[in-house]
Design an enzyme around this catalytic site. Structure first.
Site, mmCIF file in Angstrom:
data_model
loop_
_atom_site.group_PDB
_atom_site.id
_atom_site.type_symbol
_atom_site.label_atom_id
_atom_site.label_comp_id
_atom_site.label_asym_id
_atom_site.label_seq_id
_atom_site.Cartn_x
_atom_site.Cartn_y
_atom_site.Cartn_z
ATOM 1 N N LYS A 10 0.839 -1.199 0.000
ATOM 2 C CA LYS A 10 0.000 0.000 0.000
ATOM 3 C C LYS A 10 0.877 1.253 0.000
ATOM 4 C CE LYS A 10 -3.760 -2.487 2.320
ATOM 5 N NZ LYS A 10 -4.679 -2.549 3.490
ATOM 6 N N TYR A 50 -12.617 -2.796 -2.945
ATOM 7 C CA TYR A 50 -13.172 -2.601 -1.595
ATOM 8 C C TYR A 50 -14.699 -2.522 -1.597
ATOM 9 C CZ TYR A 50 -8.406 -1.898 0.098
ATOM 10 O OH TYR A 50 -7.084 -2.079 0.436
ATOM 11 N N ASN A 113 -1.837 -0.098 7.272
ATOM 12 C CA ASN A 113 -1.325 -1.450 7.549
ATOM 13 C C ASN A 113 -0.450 -2.045 6.437
ATOM 14 O OD1 ASN A 113 -3.365 -2.066 5.810
ATOM 15 N ND2 ASN A 113 -4.536 -3.350 7.222
ATOM 16 N N HIS A 116 -1.582 -5.541 1.432
ATOM 17 C CA HIS A 116 -2.814 -6.312 1.218
ATOM 18 C C HIS A 116 -2.459 -7.719 0.764
ATOM 19 C CE1 HIS A 116 -6.732 -7.562 -0.285
ATOM 20 N NE2 HIS A 116 -6.076 -8.033 -1.333
ATOM 21 N N GLU A 127 -9.373 -10.811 -7.540
ATOM 22 C CA GLU A 127 -8.490 -9.655 -7.368
ATOM 23 C C GLU A 127 -7.387 -9.640 -8.421
ATOM 24 O OE1 GLU A 127 -9.135 -8.931 -2.565
ATOM 25 O OE2 GLU A 127 -7.239 -9.760 -3.254
HETATM 26 P P1 CMP Z 1 -7.135 -5.010 4.318
HETATM 27 O O1 CMP Z 1 -7.538 -6.140 5.192
HETATM 28 O O2 CMP Z 1 -5.991 -5.151 3.394
HETATM 29 O O3 CMP Z 1 -8.399 -4.552 3.476
HETATM 30 C C1 CMP Z 1 -9.425 -3.798 4.083
HETATM 31 C C2 CMP Z 1 -8.773 -2.593 4.668
HETATM 32 O O4 CMP Z 1 -9.640 -1.676 5.277
HETATM 33 C C3 CMP Z 1 -7.869 -3.037 5.796
HETATM 34 O O5 CMP Z 1 -6.782 -3.741 5.259
HETATM 35 C C4 CMP Z 1 -7.555 -1.701 6.416
HETATM 36 O O6 CMP Z 1 -6.573 -1.003 5.667
HETATM 37 C C5 CMP Z 1 -8.882 -0.991 6.255
HETATM 38 N N1 CMP Z 1 -9.639 -1.016 7.489
HETATM 39 C C6 CMP Z 1 -10.313 -2.054 7.999
HETATM 40 N N2 CMP Z 1 -10.897 -1.706 9.158
HETATM 41 C C7 CMP Z 1 -10.571 -0.424 9.385
HETATM 42 C C8 CMP Z 1 -10.855 0.507 10.414
HETATM 43 N N3 CMP Z 1 -11.618 0.176 11.460
HETATM 44 N N4 CMP Z 1 -10.339 1.746 10.322
HETATM 45 C C9 CMP Z 1 -9.579 2.082 9.253
HETATM 46 N N5 CMP Z 1 -9.266 1.249 8.237
HETATM 47 C C10 CMP Z 1 -9.761 0.013 8.310
#
Ligand code: CMP
Length: 144
Positions: A10, A50, A113, A116, A127
């Site tokens: 990311k 998403y 985070n 992905h 995907e």
């Molecule tokens: P990922 O699991 O790669 O894909 C969905 C993304 O949504 C997740 O990583 C986070 O980056 C984001 N995400 C999920 N929950 C939250 C949250 N509570 N607050 C902010 N970002 C979120």
């Protein structure tokens, strides 16, 4: 054909120069890189990627974050690569991610985070076709 998964570094991971380390972890684990590109993620791809999160309160911030700079999209192939790469990436919520995982080593918050990874074989197939044209994926074997 072996199992494949979509891995994306990311924008925070690219900006923090974590791309080399992340690629290295997948190479050393024994997976095979079959697709790789740097791109500013188009809105349409992010919306489809998403789609399930569209109604979440954090959705607009998630799209802004994913648009804040280029991402590295990759396809990795190998035995059980979907499940193994989820284990290498660690929990979605960085606070729960164990040290030694990518998020456990490099991320403190769920909204930044770093990486992905597809969460099932079916989702991975969707995907991969969303992020890559079939002619961008390379079938290759190690030489003898
Ligand atoms: P990922 O699991 O790669 O894909 C969905 C993304 O949504 C997740 O990583 C986070 O980056 C984001 N995400 C999920 N929950 C939250 C949250 N509570 N607050 C902010 N970002 C979120």
């Amino acid at each position: 054909i072996q199992e494949r998964t979509l891995i994306a570094v990311k924008p925070d991971g690219v900006q923090r120069r974590l791309v080399g380390d992340i690629i290295s972890r997948f190479e050393k684990r024994g997976f095979k890189l079959v697709g790789l590109k740097l791109l500013q993620a188009p809105e349409g791809i992010l919306a489809a990627h998403y789609h399930d999160l569209k109604r979440k309160p954090f959705y607009p911030a998630l799209i802004r974050y994913m648009s804040s700079g280029p991402v590295i999209a990759m396809v990795w192939e190998g035995y059980n690569v979907v499940r193994s790469s989820r284990a290498m990436v660690g929990e979605t919520n960085s606070a729960e991610a164990k040290p030694g995982t990518i998020r456990g080593d490099y991320s403190v918050h769920i909204s930044r985070n770093v990486i992905h990874a597809s969460d099932s074989v079916e989702v991975a197939q969707k995907e991969i076709s969303l992020w890559f044209h079939s002619d961008e994926l390379v079938d290759w074997e190690l030489c003898d």
